[in-house]
Design a protein around this motif. Structure first.
Motif, short mmCIF file in Angstrom:
data_model
loop_
_atom_site.label_atom_id
_atom_site.label_comp_id
_atom_site.label_asym_id
_atom_site.label_seq_id
_atom_site.Cartn_x
_atom_site.Cartn_y
_atom_site.Cartn_z
N GLN A 43 0.92 -1.19 0.08
CA GLN A 43 -0.01 -0.07 -0.16
C GLN A 43 0.77 1.29 -0.01
O GLN A 43 0.55 2.12 -0.74
CB GLN A 43 -0.90 -0.10 1.24
CG GLN A 43 -2.07 -0.93 1.29
CD GLN A 43 -2.74 -1.01 2.35
OE1 GLN A 43 -2.42 -0.35 3.37
NE2 GLN A 43 -4.12 -1.79 2.36
N GLN A 46 2.21 1.58 -3.55
CA GLN A 46 1.46 2.08 -4.48
C GLN A 46 1.15 3.79 -4.22
O GLN A 46 1.11 4.44 -5.16
CB GLN A 46 0.11 1.34 -4.20
CG GLN A 46 0.29 -0.07 -5.03
CD GLN A 46 -0.86 -0.80 -4.64
OE1 GLN A 46 -1.79 -0.41 -3.78
NE2 GLN A 46 -0.92 -2.22 -5.20
N GLN A 47 0.94 4.00 -2.89
CA GLN A 47 0.96 5.57 -2.53
C GLN A 47 2.00 6.46 -3.02
O GLN A 47 1.85 7.48 -3.67
CB GLN A 47 0.69 5.75 -1.15
CG GLN A 47 -0.72 5.31 -0.58
CD GLN A 47 -0.89 5.32 0.83
OE1 GLN A 47 0.00 5.75 1.59
NE2 GLN A 47 -1.93 4.66 1.42
N SER A 50 1.96 6.67 -6.96
CA SER A 50 1.02 7.84 -7.31
C SER A 50 1.45 9.41 -7.03
O SER A 50 1.32 10.33 -7.81
CB SER A 50 -0.15 7.35 -6.86
OG SER A 50 -0.40 7.69 -5.52
N SER A 51 2.09 9.51 -6.05
CA SER A 51 2.53 10.87 -5.54
C SER A 51 3.62 11.16 -6.62
O SER A 51 3.73 12.46 -6.84
CB SER A 51 2.94 10.73 -4.08
OG SER A 51 4.02 10.14 -3.91
#
Length: 56
Positions: A43, A46-47, A50-51
């Motif tokens: 998680q 993935q965060q 994306s940032s």
């Protein structure tokens, strides 16, 4: 896991002892902790991905 039919079957075996019970329970608990940790890392990864894409 401790309440599963397979676990109860192992536990009722004549080759299953109290010392094994502790080791098996520890192994089940640790495996659950490892799975949770892997999910958390995925998680966060993935965060992070994306940032990185939004800053350009």
């Amino acid at each position: 896991m401790g309440s599963s039919r397979d676990y109860r079957k192992i536990q009722s075996s004549e080759h299953f002892s109290t010392s094994n019970d502790v080791v098996l329970n520890d192994a089940f608990n640790i495996s659950g902790d490892v799975v949770n940790a892997i999910e958390q890392v995925e998680q966060f990864s993935q965060q992070g991905e994306s940032s990185h894409g939004t800053g350009n």
